[in-house]
Scaffold this motif. Structure first.
Motif, short mmCIF file in Angstrom:
data_model
loop_
_atom_site.label_atom_id
_atom_site.label_comp_id
_atom_site.label_asym_id
_atom_site.label_seq_id
_atom_site.Cartn_x
_atom_site.Cartn_y
_atom_site.Cartn_z
N VAL A 113 17.32 86.19 14.12
CA VAL A 113 16.75 86.10 15.46
C VAL A 113 17.65 86.76 16.50
N LYS A 114 18.93 86.91 16.17
CA LYS A 114 19.87 87.54 17.11
C LYS A 114 19.89 89.06 16.97
N LYS A 125 14.98 82.76 26.10
CA LYS A 125 15.99 83.77 25.81
C LYS A 125 17.41 83.21 25.94
N ASP A 126 17.57 82.15 26.72
CA ASP A 126 18.88 81.53 26.89
C ASP A 126 19.26 80.69 25.68
N ALA A 145 11.97 75.53 20.26
CA ALA A 145 11.19 74.48 20.92
C ALA A 145 12.03 73.21 21.09
N SER A 146 12.85 72.90 20.10
CA SER A 146 13.69 71.69 20.17
C SER A 146 14.75 71.82 21.26
N PHE A 147 15.35 73.01 21.35
CA PHE A 147 16.33 73.23 22.40
C PHE A 147 15.66 73.23 23.78
N PHE A 183 22.09 79.48 21.33
CA PHE A 183 22.55 78.18 20.80
C PHE A 183 22.39 78.10 19.28
N ILE A 184 21.62 79.03 18.71
CA ILE A 184 21.31 78.96 17.29
C ILE A 184 22.52 79.36 16.45
N GLY A 185 22.85 78.56 15.46
CA GLY A 185 23.94 78.88 14.55
C GLY A 185 24.92 77.75 14.35
#
Length: 228
Positions: free
Chosen positions: A195-196, A50-51, A33-35, A55-57
């Motif tokens: 999540v990945k 999905k994009d 949600a933040s992204f 960015f997570i990590g």
């Protein structure tokens, strides 16, 4: 428990280094949600959920530098303002985490958080889930020059715990965690709830893949009444 490696209990391990987001606390909805809020602010209509999963990590600075080097701080501030406002509403727990960490603490394991979040946000999440009392050592992004997979944050945590890499296990949901452990010389445990995805975690060949956090007790051969 992972089926891609023969399971061998790590009975020599007395130190556990945990990643935070996506490992001990479920911040996936909050991060996504933040992204999305940030992307809609600067790139309206160009990104879907999905994009931004990709960015997570890594730290925010690394992600936003790739998007627009001139607006790293501006985008970071936008992300963090939204993230802090929605934190308690969107952060959830993972089943079995609290009970597992509590038992490890009771059994005398040395434990630390090693995260790419800033310390204030990390502590906010730990307190929300009631996990803060189990961790005297938290090594966050603002405590180091280099972040995972560089060994600096893990080595700093081990030093503060009075432990060493050969007695430690790094647990996380990202390649930053697994490679960080390998670069430091610890054993590594990936989490299948990343999540990945499971296949993503298996690519980096952790020593073990946990299906649920209580599986960690099996890895360490810990029982409620005794250690080992």
């Amino acid at each position: 428990m992972t089926d891609n490696k023969a399971f061998e209990p790590m009975e020599h391990v007395d130190t556990i280094l945990f990643d935070l987001d996506g490992t001990l606390i479920n911040t996936v909805d909050l991060i996504v949600a933040s992204f999305m809020h940030t992307m809609e602010t600067y790139y309206p209509g160009e990104y879907e959920e999905k994009d931004v999963i990709h960015f997570i990590g890594p730290p925010l600075s690394e992600t936003f530098e790739k998007l627009d080097p001139a607006r790293i701080q501006e985008m970071t501030d936008t992300y963090r303002t939204f993230n802090h406002e929605k934190h308690d509403e969107l952060v959830k727990d993972y089943e079995g985490v609290y009970e597992t960490v509590e038992l490890l603490h009771r059994q005398g394991y040395k434990m630390a958080i090693v995260t790419t979040k800033r310390s204030d946000t990390a502590l906010k999440g730990l307190r929300l889930m009631g996990l803060d009392r189990f961790f005297d050592v938290v090594v966050a992004l603002d405590h180091v020059e280099n972040y995972k997979p560089h060994p600096e944050p893990l080595e700093k945590a081990l030093k503060q715990l009075g432990s060493s890499a050969d007695r430690a296990l790094m647990v996380g949901d990202s390649h930053h965690d697994i490679l960080g452990g390998k670069n430091t010389g610890t054993k590594t445990a990936g989490v299948a709830w990343s999540v990945k995805g499971r296949e993503y975690m298996e690519m980096y060949e952790p020593d073990v893949l946990l299906e649920t956090m209580p599986d960690l007790l099996k890895v360490l051969n810990v029982h409620a009444g005794n250690r080992g």
